[in-house]
Design a protein around this motif. Structure first.
Motif, PDB file in Angstrom:
ATOM      1  N   LEU A 463       0.831  -1.210   0.000  1.00  0.00           N
ATOM      2  CA  LEU A 463       0.000   0.000   0.000  1.00  0.00           C
ATOM      3  C   LEU A 463       0.863   1.257   0.000  1.00  0.00           C
ATOM      4  O   LEU A 463       0.582   2.220  -0.728  1.00  0.00           O
ATOM      5  CB  LEU A 463      -0.936  -0.009   1.208  1.00  0.00           C
ATOM      6  N   GLN A 464       1.893   1.262   0.798  1.00  0.00           N
ATOM      7  CA  GLN A 464       2.786   2.424   0.840  1.00  0.00           C
ATOM      8  C   GLN A 464       3.522   2.625  -0.483  1.00  0.00           C
ATOM      9  O   GLN A 464       3.915   3.745  -0.823  1.00  0.00           O
ATOM     10  CB  GLN A 464       3.791   2.258   1.980  1.00  0.00           C
ATOM     11  N   ASP A 468      -3.219  -0.366  -5.265  1.00  0.00           N
ATOM     12  CA  ASP A 468      -4.554   0.230  -5.323  1.00  0.00           C
ATOM     13  C   ASP A 468      -5.566  -0.706  -4.675  1.00  0.00           C
ATOM     14  O   ASP A 468      -5.768  -1.840  -5.135  1.00  0.00           O
ATOM     15  CB  ASP A 468      -4.929   0.488  -6.785  1.00  0.00           C
ATOM     16  N   LEU A 469      -6.225  -0.237  -3.624  1.00  0.00           N
ATOM     17  CA  LEU A 469      -7.242  -1.045  -2.946  1.00  0.00           C
ATOM     18  C   LEU A 469      -8.492  -1.243  -3.800  1.00  0.00           C
ATOM     19  O   LEU A 469      -9.330  -2.087  -3.474  1.00  0.00           O
ATOM     20  CB  LEU A 469      -7.635  -0.394  -1.620  1.00  0.00           C
ATOM     21  N   GLN A 470      -8.628  -0.482  -4.871  1.00  0.00           N
ATOM     22  CA  GLN A 470      -9.812  -0.625  -5.714  1.00  0.00           C
ATOM     23  C   GLN A 470      -9.596  -1.604  -6.870  1.00  0.00           C
ATOM     24  O   GLN A 470     -10.538  -1.897  -7.597  1.00  0.00           O
ATOM     25  CB  GLN A 470     -10.223   0.735  -6.260  1.00  0.00           C
ATOM     26  N   ASP A 499      -7.218   1.258   7.804  1.00  0.00           N
ATOM     27  CA  ASP A 499      -6.443   2.363   8.372  1.00  0.00           C
ATOM     28  C   ASP A 499      -5.775   3.166   7.264  1.00  0.00           C
ATOM     29  O   ASP A 499      -5.642   4.389   7.361  1.00  0.00           O
ATOM     30  CB  ASP A 499      -5.378   1.822   9.330  1.00  0.00           C
ATOM     31  N   PHE A 500      -5.361   2.498   6.203  1.00  0.00           N
ATOM     32  CA  PHE A 500      -4.702   3.184   5.092  1.00  0.00           C
ATOM     33  C   PHE A 500      -5.707   3.960   4.248  1.00  0.00           C
ATOM     34  O   PHE A 500      -5.422   5.079   3.809  1.00  0.00           O
ATOM     35  CB  PHE A 500      -3.974   2.158   4.222  1.00  0.00           C
ATOM     36  N   GLN A 501      -6.893   3.368   4.034  1.00  0.00           N
ATOM     37  CA  GLN A 501      -7.906   4.032   3.204  1.00  0.00           C
ATOM     38  C   GLN A 501      -9.284   3.752   3.788  1.00  0.00           C
ATOM     39  O   GLN A 501      -9.973   2.821   3.368  1.00  0.00           O
ATOM     40  CB  GLN A 501      -7.828   3.535   1.760  1.00  0.00           C
ATOM     41  N   SER A 503     -12.136   4.974   3.358  1.00  0.00           N
ATOM     42  CA  SER A 503     -13.263   5.014   2.419  1.00  0.00           C
ATOM     43  C   SER A 503     -13.486   3.682   1.707  1.00  0.00           C
ATOM     44  O   SER A 503     -14.539   3.459   1.103  1.00  0.00           O
ATOM     45  CB  SER A 503     -13.032   6.115   1.374  1.00  0.00           C
ATOM     46  N   ALA A 504     -12.505   2.752   1.810  1.00  0.00           N
ATOM     47  CA  ALA A 504     -12.665   1.447   1.163  1.00  0.00           C
ATOM     48  C   ALA A 504     -13.799   0.640   1.777  1.00  0.00           C
ATOM     49  O   ALA A 504     -14.233  -0.357   1.198  1.00  0.00           O
ATOM     50  CB  ALA A 504     -11.356   0.656   1.257  1.00  0.00           C
ATOM     51  N   GLN A 541     -10.856  10.082   7.661  1.00  0.00           N
ATOM     52  CA  GLN A 541     -10.017  10.369   6.497  1.00  0.00           C
ATOM     53  C   GLN A 541     -10.337  11.810   6.093  1.00  0.00           C
ATOM     54  O   GLN A 541     -11.402  12.106   5.572  1.00  0.00           O
ATOM     55  CB  GLN A 541     -10.308   9.399   5.350  1.00  0.00           C
ATOM     56  N   TYR A 546     -15.659   7.455   8.480  1.00  0.00           N
ATOM     57  CA  TYR A 546     -16.199   6.352   7.681  1.00  0.00           C
ATOM     58  C   TYR A 546     -16.577   5.169   8.572  1.00  0.00           C
ATOM     59  O   TYR A 546     -15.799   4.748   9.433  1.00  0.00           O
ATOM     60  CB  TYR A 546     -15.181   5.893   6.642  1.00  0.00           C
TER      61      TYR A 546
END
Length: 634
Positions: A463-464, A468-470, A499-501, A503-504, A541, A546
């Motif tokens: 992730l760093q 892409d989580l999507q 924690d990273f995104q 909105s996921a 975020q 969220y």
């Protein structure tokens, strides 16, 4: 004259249920075994568990084995050096190594261990194996069936091949099971025999003695005498018993009036006119083979020759069926697509059978143990330039340092796997081959149970580095990494991703399901609750907080997460959702069938088979809990 005891044969009908312990379908998971109620389907075409949600199509089974042959089982016992089950936590039931049997398909193995919950474990194993072999063998060619459906004799052969003093042993006189260190039977005081019988075969002992008399192989000797050299051919008597007879014959036990205590076997028919034949050509061939093996023993001075594998070898049928994506399981039972792999070689088969002897903490007289899975992935690639497939292999091995090196050398965090890359990880790990088109992060999420405790750290690195989580996994339902992690019950991995995104939490699959709705696919209660807590935890975020939308309904059936949990009877998850939201608002939502979550659970209960005892109890408890919540809110 007819013997007063029944011949132990294939049951008619076979009991439709038993309670072995089922091990993770051939895969190494965090939770090494799970108690399941296992049944043979009413049409005798499948083995089912989890109240029918999971199954094995017997038409896919290519071979049956007894003992700890598979890598999954070998790892279960390897930590303790014992023949008893070792695992983290307290096992619900101790399972001896000889109380496991495995069904092998073209892509994976399914392992079942008999417990004492349903009576004698030895009888359970023998009845299951004989019944399954009878069901599987008719569809195989003769050569394939010869090796695929002789699990009991192969187990006895390996037991004799490594008949060490560190094994428990059944008395051949009174059948009492004695501890390894006992030189005499604790029941009748008879001395430990020179050659012992695999304990799981104890129920067959009267029949084996009768077969020995029939073939002229006195493998058990007289009660007051030492075992003769023919005892080394005990495995052949087991083989003669379990081999399929030419139709329409079955074995029948008989004795001479002059010697009522000496039993013999004859071939008999029971469908139509009764007919018995003590000298059928099949029996004649068995006697010829027995005489040949005995002559070999004489030439060797009574010492068995284990330099060549004497029992029938497994020959994979050329037209063996390939497994489907679920490998014979129902869709609800798994989300991971199975990876078809090549069948094992004869050498691998023999080595795997021999490996059982390594789990009794004793030094072997020879070195039949198969080598370790292979050199480490780090060693295999330390001097090689990285290619696109390397990062998948390093992720599978849990190598954080190698993943760092891949990324530091310019490797793309969202590298996509292609089948042309190959999967050079050795035969023990071929089942972990990535699906064509999946990204690295999706691979880590899908196989986090195999990767182990380093999976969250690897995901953090990816992730760093820009993963892409999507990005979906390029499979039919388009799962994102978060969806795969949730379905796997990988709570720590889910926490890293959210924690990273944050909105996921609202990302959807190709069929419109959010991550929370995937949690019903996780059948481990502890993992499910830990993951649910992570999903429900508020995260910020920017200026926005969220959380999952508990009222969100997937578009195909209109089910909310509460519908899914209620339908599965996951009462702890239902209670947690009701506590997390306004219970009156989410419990009143109707799906496209016009049913609330409570009504969906009732409808599910009404259509359940009466044999689904565990799931019925689970649903009844869930319904009762939801009704109490409804009354409290009214």
């Amino acid at each position: 004259s007819t013997l007063p005891w029944p011949m132990i044969a294939l049951p008619r009908p076979f009991p439709t249920s038993a309670s072995p312990t089922q091990v993770a379908e051939g895969k190494l998971t965090r939770h090494r075994y799970t108690n399941k109620w296992v049944q043979l389907s009413s049409d005798a075409r499948q083995i089912v568990w989890d109240e029918g949600k999971k199954s094995i199509d017997l038409s896919l089974v290519m071979r049956i084995s007894v003992g700890i042959e598979t890598r999954t089982l070998q790892r279960l016992y390897s930590n303790s050096g014992s023949s008893r089950l070792s695992s983290s936590g307290v096992p619900p039931e101790e399972v001896s190594s000889h109380h496991w049997f495995s069904l092998h398909t073209s892509s994976r193995s399914f392992d079942f261990g008999a417990t004492s919950q349903q009576g004698d474990e030895n009888e359970t194993v023998v009845l299951w194996v004989l019944t399954l072999q009878q069901l599987v063998s008719p569809r195989l060619s003769h050569d394939a069936a010869t090796g695929a459906c002789l699990a009991l004799s192969n187990a006895q052969y390996q037991w004799q091949r490594f008949d060490l003093v560190g094994k428990e042993w059944p008395c051949l006189v009174c059948t009492f099971h004695n501890p390894p260190e006992s030189p005499h039977c604790g029941m009748c005081a008879k001395p430990r025999p020179m050659v012992t019988l695999n304990p799981c075969l104890t129920p067959l002992l009267p029949v084996l003695k009768a077969m020995g008399n029939t073939l002229g192989l006195p493998a058990f000797g007289e009660v007051e005498q030492a075992q003769p050299a023919e005892a080394h051919l005990m495995w052949f008597l087991v083989q003669a018993i379990e081999s399929a007879l030419p139709k329409p014959f079955e074995w029948a036990a008989r004795c001479r009036p002059s010697a009522p205590d000496v039993h013999y076997l004859v071939m008999a028919t029971y469908d139509g006119p009764s007919y018995e034949d003590p000298n059928h050509p099949y029996l004649t061939e068995l006697r010829r083979r027995a005489a040949e093996l005995r002559s070999q023993l004489v030439r060797n001075g009574g010492v068995p020759d284990f330099s060549a594998f004497q029992s029938p070898k497994f020959v994979a049928p050329l037209d063996s069926p390939q497994s489907s994506s679920a490998d014979g399981e129902s869709d609800m039972g798994t989300w991971r697509q199975s990876i078809a792999t090549a069948g094992i070689s004869q050498q691998e088969f023999e080595e795997a059978l021999a490996a059982e002897s390594t789990h009794f903490g004793q030094q072997q007289p020879t070195d039949p143990t198969p080598p370790e899975p292979s050199q480490s992935f780090e060693e295999a690639t330390e001097s090689d330039p990285l290619d696109a497939a390397d990062v998948f292999r390093h992720c599978m091995s849990g190598s954080v340092d190698e993943v760092k090196r891949f990324l530091a050398s310019g490797g793309y965090a969202d590298t996509v796997y292609k089948s042309a890359y190959g999967w050079d990880v050795g035969p023990d790990w071929t089942f972990t081959k990535p699906n064509d088109g999946t990204t690295v992060l999706n691979y880590v999420a899908t196989w986090s149970d195999v990767i182990g405790e380093t999976a969250p750290h690897i995901a953090q690195l990816l992730l760093q580095a820009g993963a892409d989580l999507q990005r979906d996994d390029a499979q039919e339902l388009w799962f994102t990494p978060l969806h795969n992690a949730v379905a796997n019950g990988a709570s720590e991995l889910v926490a890293v991703m959210l924690d990273f995104q944050p909105s996921a939490i609202s990302l959807t699959t190709g069929d419109g399901r959010q991550p929370l709705q995937m949690l019903a696919l996780c059948d481990d209660a502890d993992d499910r609750m830990a993951t649910l807590d992570e999903l429900l935890r508020p995260r910020r975020q920017g200026d926005q907080t969220y959380m999952p939308d508990l009222s969100f309904a997937e578009p195909f059936y209109g089910n909310t997460s509460l519908h899914n949990f209620a339908k599965e009877g996951y009462v702890e998850s239902v209670v947690r959702l009701l506590q997390a939201g306004a219970s009156s608002s989410i419990s009143s939502i109707q799906n496209w069938a016009g049913r609330t979550a409570l009504e969906e659970a009732v409808a599910e209960l009404e259509q359940l088979d009466a044999l689904a005892v565990v799931r019925r109890s689970r649903l009844e408890h869930t319904i009762e809990t939801m009704e109490i919540d409804r009354l409290a809110g009214s």
